[in-house]
Design a protein around this motif. Sequence first.
Motif, mmCIF file in Angstrom:
data_model
loop_
_atom_site.group_PDB
_atom_site.id
_atom_site.type_symbol
_atom_site.label_atom_id
_atom_site.label_comp_id
_atom_site.label_asym_id
_atom_site.label_seq_id
_atom_site.Cartn_x
_atom_site.Cartn_y
_atom_site.Cartn_z
ATOM 1 N N ARG A 284 12.557 10.031 -14.706
ATOM 2 C CA ARG A 284 11.312 9.500 -15.004
ATOM 3 C C ARG A 284 10.256 10.034 -13.447
ATOM 4 N NH1 ARG A 284 8.884 5.387 -17.482
ATOM 5 N NH2 ARG A 284 6.841 4.657 -16.806
ATOM 6 N N THR A 285 10.924 10.233 -12.612
ATOM 7 C CA THR A 285 10.469 10.775 -11.277
ATOM 8 C C THR A 285 9.989 12.409 -11.981
ATOM 9 O OG1 THR A 285 11.303 9.468 -9.944
ATOM 10 C CG2 THR A 285 10.326 11.463 -8.926
ATOM 11 N N VAL A 286 10.930 13.070 -12.277
ATOM 12 C CA VAL A 286 10.808 14.407 -12.625
ATOM 13 C C VAL A 286 9.487 14.467 -13.727
ATOM 14 C CG1 VAL A 286 12.001 16.377 -14.320
ATOM 15 C CG2 VAL A 286 13.110 15.271 -12.208
ATOM 16 N N VAL A 287 9.435 13.704 -14.804
ATOM 17 C CA VAL A 287 8.490 13.767 -15.681
ATOM 18 C C VAL A 287 7.296 13.410 -14.936
ATOM 19 C CG1 VAL A 287 7.492 12.535 -17.562
ATOM 20 C CG2 VAL A 287 9.828 13.133 -17.394
ATOM 21 N N GLN A 288 6.927 12.660 -14.021
ATOM 22 C CA GLN A 288 5.777 12.418 -13.453
ATOM 23 C C GLN A 288 5.404 13.645 -12.527
ATOM 24 O OE1 GLN A 288 6.267 8.969 -10.817
ATOM 25 N NE2 GLN A 288 6.106 7.375 -12.477
ATOM 26 N N GLY A 289 6.293 14.173 -11.999
ATOM 27 C CA GLY A 289 6.324 15.522 -11.092
ATOM 28 C C GLY A 289 5.723 16.602 -11.905
ATOM 29 N N GLY B 107 6.561 10.532 -8.211
ATOM 30 C CA GLY B 107 6.133 11.867 -8.475
ATOM 31 C C GLY B 107 5.321 12.662 -7.503
ATOM 32 N N ARG B 108 4.669 11.763 -6.725
ATOM 33 C CA ARG B 108 3.756 12.595 -5.649
ATOM 34 C C ARG B 108 4.676 12.879 -4.721
ATOM 35 N NH1 ARG B 108 -0.588 8.884 -2.498
ATOM 36 N NH2 ARG B 108 1.175 8.625 -0.923
ATOM 37 N N ASP B 109 5.793 12.140 -4.098
ATOM 38 C CA ASP B 109 6.567 12.412 -3.141
ATOM 39 C C ASP B 109 7.165 13.647 -3.541
ATOM 40 O OD1 ASP B 109 5.990 10.208 -1.639
ATOM 41 O OD2 ASP B 109 7.503 9.075 -2.037
ATOM 42 N N LEU B 110 7.731 13.790 -4.713
ATOM 43 C CA LEU B 110 8.727 14.926 -5.273
ATOM 44 C C LEU B 110 7.814 16.316 -5.023
ATOM 45 C CD1 LEU B 110 10.962 16.111 -6.856
ATOM 46 C CD2 LEU B 110 10.195 15.393 -8.776
ATOM 47 N N ALA B 111 6.585 16.103 -5.464
ATOM 48 C CA ALA B 111 5.547 17.489 -5.509
ATOM 49 C C ALA B 111 5.415 17.773 -3.904
ATOM 50 C CB ALA B 111 4.223 17.108 -6.197
ATOM 51 N N ARG C 220 11.573 -3.636 -5.282
ATOM 52 C CA ARG C 220 10.671 -4.508 -6.037
ATOM 53 C C ARG C 220 9.259 -3.889 -6.273
ATOM 54 N NH1 ARG C 220 10.488 -10.825 -7.897
ATOM 55 N NH2 ARG C 220 8.650 -10.596 -9.367
ATOM 56 N N LEU C 221 8.677 -3.409 -4.890
ATOM 57 C CA LEU C 221 7.494 -3.018 -4.852
ATOM 58 C C LEU C 221 7.417 -1.819 -5.602
ATOM 59 C CD1 LEU C 221 6.622 -3.856 -1.047
ATOM 60 C CD2 LEU C 221 5.292 -4.683 -2.951
ATOM 61 N N LEU C 222 8.385 -0.846 -5.597
ATOM 62 C CA LEU C 222 8.676 0.579 -6.134
ATOM 63 C C LEU C 222 8.571 0.345 -7.480
ATOM 64 C CD1 LEU C 222 8.951 3.535 -5.675
ATOM 65 C CD2 LEU C 222 11.276 3.079 -5.666
ATOM 66 N N LEU C 223 9.339 -0.674 -7.975
ATOM 67 C CA LEU C 223 9.316 -0.877 -9.445
ATOM 68 C C LEU C 223 7.898 -1.054 -10.138
ATOM 69 C CD1 LEU C 223 12.269 -3.199 -10.243
ATOM 70 C CD2 LEU C 223 12.067 -0.878 -11.136
ATOM 71 N N GLU C 224 7.078 -1.863 -9.097
ATOM 72 C CA GLU C 224 5.595 -2.109 -9.961
ATOM 73 C C GLU C 224 4.750 -0.886 -9.727
ATOM 74 O OE1 GLU C 224 4.667 -4.864 -10.855
ATOM 75 O OE2 GLU C 224 6.470 -6.387 -9.972
ATOM 76 N N SER C 225 5.257 0.009 -8.701
ATOM 77 C CA SER C 225 4.295 1.358 -8.851
ATOM 78 C C SER C 225 4.678 2.174 -10.025
ATOM 79 C CB SER C 225 4.755 1.983 -7.603
ATOM 80 O OG SER C 225 5.865 2.750 -7.624
ATOM 81 N N ASN C 226 5.581 2.158 -10.766
ATOM 82 C CA ASN C 226 5.923 3.137 -11.903
ATOM 83 C C ASN C 226 4.683 2.903 -12.830
ATOM 84 O OD1 ASN C 226 8.585 4.451 -12.124
ATOM 85 N ND2 ASN C 226 9.044 2.524 -11.247
ATOM 86 N N ALA D 81 0.753 -1.382 -0.030
ATOM 87 C CA ALA D 81 -0.016 0.098 -0.060
ATOM 88 C C ALA D 81 0.715 1.340 0.088
ATOM 89 C CB ALA D 81 -0.900 0.064 1.111
ATOM 90 N N SER D 82 2.038 0.816 0.191
ATOM 91 C CA SER D 82 3.032 2.368 0.313
ATOM 92 C C SER D 82 3.591 2.678 -0.990
ATOM 93 C CB SER D 82 4.392 2.240 1.336
ATOM 94 O OG SER D 82 3.542 1.903 2.611
ATOM 95 N N TYR D 83 3.084 1.895 -2.100
ATOM 96 C CA TYR D 83 3.756 2.106 -3.411
ATOM 97 C C TYR D 83 2.683 1.942 -4.485
ATOM 98 C CZ TYR D 83 7.951 0.632 -1.009
ATOM 99 O OH TYR D 83 8.828 0.474 -0.008
ATOM 100 N N PRO D 84 1.709 3.089 -4.147
ATOM 101 C CA PRO D 84 0.572 3.477 -5.302
ATOM 102 C C PRO D 84 1.197 3.759 -6.599
ATOM 103 C CG PRO D 84 0.462 5.220 -3.743
ATOM 104 C CD PRO D 84 1.550 4.173 -3.313
ATOM 105 N N LYS D 85 0.599 3.814 -7.752
ATOM 106 C CA LYS D 85 0.880 4.234 -8.928
ATOM 107 C C LYS D 85 1.335 5.900 -8.833
ATOM 108 C CE LYS D 85 0.384 0.411 -11.322
ATOM 109 N NZ LYS D 85 1.519 -0.308 -12.082
#
Length: 252
Positions: free
Chosen positions: A109-114, A84-88, A178-184, A76-80
């Motif tokens: 990729r995180t910058v693009v999401q942000g 980007g949300r953390d960065l914002a 691995r959980l983080l990868l699944e959140s991308n 649950a700590s790794y939603p899609k």
Amino acid sequence: MSDITTQHWTASDGVDLAFHETGSGRPVILVHGLFSDAHLNWVKFGHAAKLAGAGFRVIMPDLRAHGASGKPHDPASYPKGILGRDLAELVAQLGLGDYDLGGFSLGSRTVVQGVGQGLDPRRAVLAGMGLEGLMGWEQRHRFFIEAFEKFDEALRGDRHWFAIQFMKSQKVDRIATRLLLESNSGVDDAMLAAFAMPTMVLCGADDHDNGSAPALAEALPNARYVEIPGTHTTSVTQKALGDALVGFLTEA
């Protein structure tokens, strides 16, 4: 560098996250790559010091599941789109209204999401990233999942071997990453179109891990491609990376 300070903050879902800071002046946020951390990508090889010397306040978060940040094992700590949300949220936490923003590899990729979630930096840097790495993430995703599955078995010569050795050297938390990868989540045309700000696509001459960097620059509204020596692994060690960051971010 002895003037690096580390601070912690709490994301909206309660996860403890860290960022490192040096210098004073105009804020620039730099986001590291997968299985890495702020120290390895930005501090160790002098890039943060160059920016601080050029009059920047350099802010370098450790992504969740990396570095000094929390590494929860709860899916649950790794939603899609969580990075980007953390960065914002970090931008809001620091009260930044006028800043520059850059990333390397997963950091790009995180910058693009942000930016896709509404961040509006003065200038942006996407390093170690090509168009296919953003628009066709599934292929890279499969590669890293396979690396996790072969973690204790791959031999030299296996195409996953170097990635596995890097993970081992960084002592990654395999469950959390691995959980983080699944959140991308996917990147779409609207996210790229949001890059109205001047953008530098910065990539090693022999770095093809995430596809074509020149094609990425062409796909963005206001970008240019800058080439430095190195592969995906070695380009972050090059003095040219720090020089390119300073040059781009200090342009009139």
